[in-house]
Every structure is written in structure tokens, then in C-alpha cells.
Motif scaffolding. Sequence first.
Motif, PDB file in Angstrom:
ATOM      1  N   ALA A  15       0.833  -1.205   0.000  1.00 31.38           N
ATOM      2  CA  ALA A  15       0.000   0.000   0.000  1.00 31.38           C
ATOM      3  C   ALA A  15       0.868   1.256   0.000  1.00 31.38           C
ATOM      4  CB  ALA A  15      -0.935  -0.006   1.207  1.00 31.38           C
ATOM      5  N   SER A  16       1.941   1.227   0.763  1.00 34.94           N
ATOM      6  CA  SER A  16       2.842   2.373   0.819  1.00 34.94           C
ATOM      7  C   SER A  16       3.521   2.605  -0.528  1.00 34.94           C
ATOM      8  CB  SER A  16       3.890   2.147   1.909  1.00 34.94           C
ATOM      9  OG  SER A  16       4.773   3.233   1.969  1.00 34.94           O
ATOM     10  N   LEU A  17       3.965   1.523  -1.159  1.00 34.14           N
ATOM     11  CA  LEU A  17       4.601   1.648  -2.470  1.00 34.14           C
ATOM     12  C   LEU A  17       3.621   2.193  -3.504  1.00 34.14           C
ATOM     13  CD1 LEU A  17       6.640  -1.690  -2.533  1.00 34.14           C
ATOM     14  CD2 LEU A  17       7.547   0.622  -2.236  1.00 34.14           C
ATOM     15  N   ALA A  18       2.370   1.765  -3.416  1.00 31.07           N
ATOM     16  CA  ALA A  18       1.352   2.215  -4.364  1.00 31.07           C
ATOM     17  C   ALA A  18       0.990   3.685  -4.158  1.00 31.07           C
ATOM     18  CB  ALA A  18       0.106   1.347  -4.246  1.00 31.07           C
ATOM     19  N   SER A  19       1.200   4.200  -2.951  1.00 32.26           N
ATOM     20  CA  SER A  19       0.846   5.591  -2.670  1.00 32.26           C
ATOM     21  C   SER A  19       2.079   6.495  -2.606  1.00 32.26           C
ATOM     22  CB  SER A  19       0.044   5.681  -1.368  1.00 32.26           C
ATOM     23  OG  SER A  19       0.832   5.275  -0.273  1.00 32.26           O
ATOM     24  N   GLY A  20       3.047   6.204  -3.439  1.00 33.71           N
ATOM     25  CA  GLY A  20       4.224   7.069  -3.525  1.00 33.71           C
ATOM     26  C   GLY A  20       5.168   6.956  -2.349  1.00 33.71           C
ATOM     27  N   ASN A  21       5.292   5.785  -1.769  1.00 38.18           N
ATOM     28  CA  ASN A  21       6.196   5.500  -0.646  1.00 38.18           C
ATOM     29  C   ASN A  21       5.813   6.215   0.637  1.00 38.18           C
ATOM     30  OD1 ASN A  21       7.658   3.889  -2.412  1.00 38.18           O
ATOM     31  ND2 ASN A  21       9.093   5.519  -2.908  1.00 38.18           N
ATOM     32  N   GLU A  22       4.547   6.540   0.793  1.00 38.91           N
ATOM     33  CA  GLU A  22       4.056   7.214   1.990  1.00 38.91           C
ATOM     34  C   GLU A  22       4.261   6.326   3.216  1.00 38.91           C
ATOM     35  OE1 GLU A  22      -0.225   8.626   3.665  1.00 38.91           O
ATOM     36  OE2 GLU A  22       0.184   8.962   1.547  1.00 38.91           O
ATOM     37  N   ARG A  49       2.961  -7.238  -7.891  1.00 40.13           N
ATOM     38  CA  ARG A  49       2.282  -6.223  -7.080  1.00 40.13           C
ATOM     39  C   ARG A  49       3.129  -4.971  -6.863  1.00 40.13           C
ATOM     40  NH1 ARG A  49      -0.590  -8.594  -1.898  1.00 40.13           N
ATOM     41  NH2 ARG A  49      -1.402  -6.472  -1.923  1.00 40.13           N
ATOM     42  N   LEU A  50       4.327  -4.955  -7.416  1.00 41.60           N
ATOM     43  CA  LEU A  50       5.220  -3.813  -7.238  1.00 41.60           C
ATOM     44  C   LEU A  50       4.957  -2.748  -8.293  1.00 41.60           C
ATOM     45  CD1 LEU A  50       8.579  -5.676  -6.565  1.00 41.60           C
ATOM     46  CD2 LEU A  50       6.953  -4.782  -4.891  1.00 41.60           C
ATOM     47  N   ALA A  51       5.173  -1.504  -7.914  1.00 39.66           N
ATOM     48  CA  ALA A  51       5.002  -0.395  -8.848  1.00 39.66           C
ATOM     49  C   ALA A  51       6.056  -0.470  -9.959  1.00 39.66           C
ATOM     50  CB  ALA A  51       5.101   0.931  -8.112  1.00 39.66           C
ATOM     51  N   GLN A  52       7.262  -0.884  -9.614  1.00 43.09           N
ATOM     52  CA  GLN A  52       8.353  -1.013 -10.583  1.00 43.09           C
ATOM     53  C   GLN A  52       8.737  -2.481 -10.685  1.00 43.09           C
ATOM     54  OE1 GLN A  52      11.271   1.611 -11.351  1.00 43.09           O
ATOM     55  NE2 GLN A  52       9.763   3.224 -11.399  1.00 43.09           N
ATOM     56  N   ASN A  53       7.974  -3.221 -11.477  1.00 41.35           N
ATOM     57  CA  ASN A  53       8.209  -4.644 -11.613  1.00 41.35           C
ATOM     58  C   ASN A  53       9.201  -4.919 -12.740  1.00 41.35           C
ATOM     59  OD1 ASN A  53       8.105  -7.394 -11.546  1.00 41.35           O
ATOM     60  ND2 ASN A  53       6.144  -7.555 -12.559  1.00 41.35           N
ATOM     61  N   ASN A  54      10.411  -4.473 -12.531  1.00 40.22           N
ATOM     62  CA  ASN A  54      11.499  -4.798 -13.444  1.00 40.22           C
ATOM     63  C   ASN A  54      12.747  -5.060 -12.604  1.00 40.22           C
ATOM     64  OD1 ASN A  54      12.527  -2.260 -12.725  1.00 40.22           O
ATOM     65  ND2 ASN A  54      11.760  -1.274 -14.566  1.00 40.22           N
ATOM     66  N   ARG A  55      13.787  -5.534 -13.224  1.00 37.66           N
ATOM     67  CA  ARG A  55      14.994  -5.898 -12.483  1.00 37.66           C
ATOM     68  C   ARG A  55      15.539  -4.715 -11.684  1.00 37.66           C
ATOM     69  NH1 ARG A  55      20.171  -6.765 -11.709  1.00 37.66           N
ATOM     70  NH2 ARG A  55      21.238  -8.721 -11.929  1.00 37.66           N
ATOM     71  N   GLN A  56      15.609  -3.565 -12.316  1.00 40.57           N
ATOM     72  CA  GLN A  56      16.141  -2.379 -11.650  1.00 40.57           C
ATOM     73  C   GLN A  56      15.285  -1.998 -10.439  1.00 40.57           C
ATOM     74  OE1 GLN A  56      16.465   1.073 -14.131  1.00 40.57           O
ATOM     75  NE2 GLN A  56      17.423   2.301 -12.554  1.00 40.57           N
ATOM     76  N   GLY A  57      13.973  -2.044 -10.581  1.00 43.12           N
ATOM     77  CA  GLY A  57      13.084  -1.713  -9.474  1.00 43.12           C
ATOM     78  C   GLY A  57      13.222  -2.685  -8.315  1.00 43.12           C
ATOM     79  N   ARG A  58      13.349  -3.980  -8.638  1.00 40.25           N
ATOM     80  CA  ARG A  58      13.506  -4.987  -7.581  1.00 40.25           C
ATOM     81  C   ARG A  58      14.837  -4.827  -6.864  1.00 40.25           C
ATOM     82  NH1 ARG A  58      11.382  -8.136 -11.802  1.00 40.25           N
ATOM     83  NH2 ARG A  58      13.428  -9.068 -12.138  1.00 40.25           N
TER      84      ARG A  58
END
Length: 77
Positions: A15-22, A49-58
Motif C-alpha cells: 500500500a505504501s509503495l502504491a501511494s508514492g512510498n508514503e 504487485r510492485l510499482a516497478q516490476n522490473n529488475r532495476q526496481g527490484r
Amino acid sequence: MSDLTLTAAVDNIYASLASGNEDLDGHIVALKSVLSRDGIKEAVFEPARLAQNNRQGRKLMQAYFRKRGVTVSFSGS
């Protein structure tokens, strides 16, 4: 906070990741506490479920959480 489950702690992170890391740092502290209390060594997240579902984001997520004392892995990887 002692009644917080691992699932709830992980859902709070999503939820925090989805709301801009709040409040992300606060949720990481809670997750770390739950992991420690339950004797679990790492938190497992679903990449879909991640906002950045790519290698760099992980990798960025792993590094950020590692600096805060939480080891992160991803299901299916």
C-alpha cells in the motif's frame, strides 16, 4: 503492534509503495519487528504487485530495505 501479522505488514508495504512510498520507513520498521518476532529471515514479495516490476526496481527495493535491516526476496525468482 505485537498483533501485526507478516501478511498485514507486507500488505502495508504494498500500500505504501502504491501511494508514492508514503510512510514506507515506518512500515519497514514494523515489518522488521514482525520478522524478528516470528524468527523469519527474509520478507517475500510478489513482483507483480510492485510499482516497478522490473529488475532495476527490484534491486533498488532490495538495496533500500537492506539498508534498513530487512532482507527481501521475490516469489518466483
